[in-house]
Design a protein around this motif. Structure first.
Motif, mmCIF file in Angstrom:
data_model
loop_
_atom_site.group_PDB
_atom_site.id
_atom_site.type_symbol
_atom_site.label_atom_id
_atom_site.label_comp_id
_atom_site.label_asym_id
_atom_site.label_seq_id
_atom_site.Cartn_x
_atom_site.Cartn_y
_atom_site.Cartn_z
ATOM 1 N N UNK A 1 0.865 -1.169 0.000
ATOM 2 C CA UNK A 1 0.000 0.000 0.000
ATOM 3 C C UNK A 1 0.905 1.223 0.000
ATOM 4 N N UNK A 2 0.803 2.050 -1.038
ATOM 5 C CA UNK A 2 1.631 3.241 -1.176
ATOM 6 C C UNK A 2 0.833 4.485 -0.811
ATOM 7 N N UNK A 3 1.452 5.357 -0.009
ATOM 8 C CA UNK A 3 0.863 6.631 0.383
ATOM 9 C C UNK A 3 1.620 7.771 -0.294
ATOM 10 N N UNK A 4 0.883 8.784 -0.769
ATOM 11 C CA UNK A 4 1.465 9.953 -1.410
ATOM 12 C C UNK A 4 0.914 11.210 -0.746
ATOM 13 N N UNK A 5 1.815 12.050 -0.237
ATOM 14 C CA UNK A 5 1.394 13.300 0.385
ATOM 15 C C UNK A 5 0.908 14.272 -0.687
ATOM 16 N N UNK A 6 -0.181 14.985 -0.390
ATOM 17 C CA UNK A 6 -0.776 15.868 -1.381
ATOM 18 C C UNK A 6 0.027 17.143 -1.627
ATOM 19 N N UNK A 7 0.828 17.580 -0.651
ATOM 20 C CA UNK A 7 1.488 18.890 -0.753
ATOM 21 C C UNK A 7 3.006 18.819 -0.676
ATOM 22 N N UNK A 8 3.540 17.658 -0.365
ATOM 23 C CA UNK A 8 4.983 17.482 -0.289
ATOM 24 C C UNK A 8 5.386 16.270 -1.111
ATOM 25 N N UNK A 9 6.636 16.252 -1.541
ATOM 26 C CA UNK A 9 7.125 15.121 -2.336
ATOM 27 C C UNK A 9 7.536 13.991 -1.400
ATOM 28 N N UNK A 10 6.538 13.388 -0.763
ATOM 29 C CA UNK A 10 6.784 12.325 0.210
ATOM 30 C C UNK A 10 5.948 11.105 -0.178
ATOM 31 N N UNK A 11 6.597 9.964 -0.178
ATOM 32 C CA UNK A 11 5.914 8.695 -0.410
ATOM 33 C C UNK A 11 6.242 7.756 0.739
ATOM 34 N N UNK A 12 5.256 7.001 1.167
ATOM 35 C CA UNK A 12 5.454 5.977 2.166
ATOM 36 C C UNK A 12 4.865 4.660 1.648
ATOM 37 N N UNK A 13 5.449 3.550 2.091
ATOM 38 C CA UNK A 13 4.977 2.231 1.650
ATOM 39 C C UNK A 13 4.891 1.299 2.848
ATOM 40 N N UNK A 14 3.801 0.536 2.903
ATOM 41 C CA UNK A 14 3.658 -0.508 3.914
ATOM 42 C C UNK A 14 3.193 -1.781 3.215
ATOM 43 N N UNK A 15 3.811 -2.908 3.574
ATOM 44 C CA UNK A 15 3.413 -4.198 3.015
ATOM 45 C C UNK A 15 2.300 -4.766 3.877
ATOM 46 N N UNK A 16 1.125 -4.920 3.288
ATOM 47 C CA UNK A 16 -0.045 -5.424 4.013
ATOM 48 C C UNK A 16 -0.069 -6.945 3.915
ATOM 49 N N UNK A 17 0.283 -7.588 5.013
ATOM 50 C CA UNK A 17 0.376 -9.042 5.028
ATOM 51 C C UNK A 17 -0.948 -9.681 5.422
ATOM 52 N N UNK A 18 -1.089 -10.964 5.126
ATOM 53 C CA UNK A 18 -2.294 -11.710 5.491
ATOM 54 C C UNK A 18 -2.480 -11.693 7.002
ATOM 55 N N UNK A 19 -3.698 -11.359 7.440
ATOM 56 C CA UNK A 19 -4.001 -11.322 8.855
ATOM 57 C C UNK A 19 -3.698 -10.014 9.533
ATOM 58 N N UNK A 20 -3.340 -8.981 8.760
ATOM 59 C CA UNK A 20 -2.995 -7.676 9.332
ATOM 60 C C UNK A 20 -4.186 -6.733 9.317
ATOM 61 N N UNK A 21 -4.052 -5.653 10.099
ATOM 62 C CA UNK A 21 -5.065 -4.594 10.138
ATOM 63 C C UNK A 21 -4.361 -3.249 10.094
ATOM 64 N N UNK A 22 -4.799 -2.376 9.196
ATOM 65 C CA UNK A 22 -4.294 -1.011 9.093
ATOM 66 C C UNK A 22 -5.425 -0.058 9.469
ATOM 67 N N UNK A 23 -5.150 0.882 10.368
ATOM 68 C CA UNK A 23 -6.158 1.849 10.800
ATOM 69 C C UNK A 23 -5.700 3.253 10.417
#
Length: 208
Positions: free
Chosen positions: A152-174
């Motif tokens: 799952x890739x995140x992109x900031x709307x106002x800054x040149x910032x990207x973040x990535x998290x690997x969503x594994x089986x059995x996980x929860x992201x809030x």
């Protein structure tokens, strides 16, 4: 993109991680379920949910969305996005169980869930924010993953910032707070994944 960072890779314990993202409140629970439990949930949801192929219009053409979907919730929780209106199916026991768990971990109440079935790496979802009016000012989204791991890739709307998290089986992201105001997220298509994945995003929708 500048300032790209991988936020989390596979781990065996379920210590929650607060992701390093400015203007956001995102917490990742890597192992809510064991591998065996996650596999059982994957098979149950695959069989029991009312999957459907939706279409959207792009450049004057009607094209299929690159994944299957299902919408469940309380009566009156219709959901609209990208020109689609989804009426909720009644809750089934499996979803109610996961709903209760997501509410405990997110410390809130939900009345609906969007289920996505990514059949393989050819399915994905483009950059977007969960900011539809019926979700409210600062929506809380709790996202369970089963099946194949996907980034799952995140992109900031106002800054040149990207973040990535690997969503594994059995996980929860809030995701909560101002996350949807400042960030977009996506699941990119990839040739490296051949197995299916199911993602459940629990949310609270203002009743119509």
């Amino acid at each position: 993109m500048k300032n790209q960072k991988s936020l989390f890779d596979a781990d065996d314990n379920n210590t929650p991680w607060a992701l390093d993202m400015p203007n956001a409140d995102v917490v990742y629970h890597p192992s809510v379920f064991s591998d065996g439990e996650a596999d059982t949930w994957m098979q149950t949801l695959y069989r029991q949910l009312a999957w459907r192929q939706d279409h959207i219009k792009m450049y004057g053409k009607r094209i299929p969305i690159p994944r299957l979907q299902a919408w469940y919730g309380d009566q009156g929780t219709a959901y609209q996005y990208s020109g689609l209106t989804m009426q909720p199916h009644p809750w089934i026991p499996a979803l109610l169980t996961l709903k209760g768990m997501s509410e405990d971990l997110a410390d809130t109440s939900f009345n609906s869930v969007l289920a996505n079935l990514y059949r393989d790496g050819n399915d994905g979802v483009g950059k977007h924010a969960d900011n539809e009016p019926e979700l409210g000012q600062n929506p809380i989204i709790a996202s369970f993953s089963f099946g194949a791991s996907r980034n799952l890739d995140f992109y900031h709307n106002k800054q040149s910032i990207k973040r990535r998290v690997c969503l594994n089986a059995g996980s929860l992201l809030v995701m909560k707070g101002e996350t949807q105001h400042y960030w977009q997220h996506c699941v990119a298509k990839t040739k490296k994944v051949s197995e299916p994945r199911i993602n459940l995003t629990f949310r609270y929708v203002k009743r119509t």
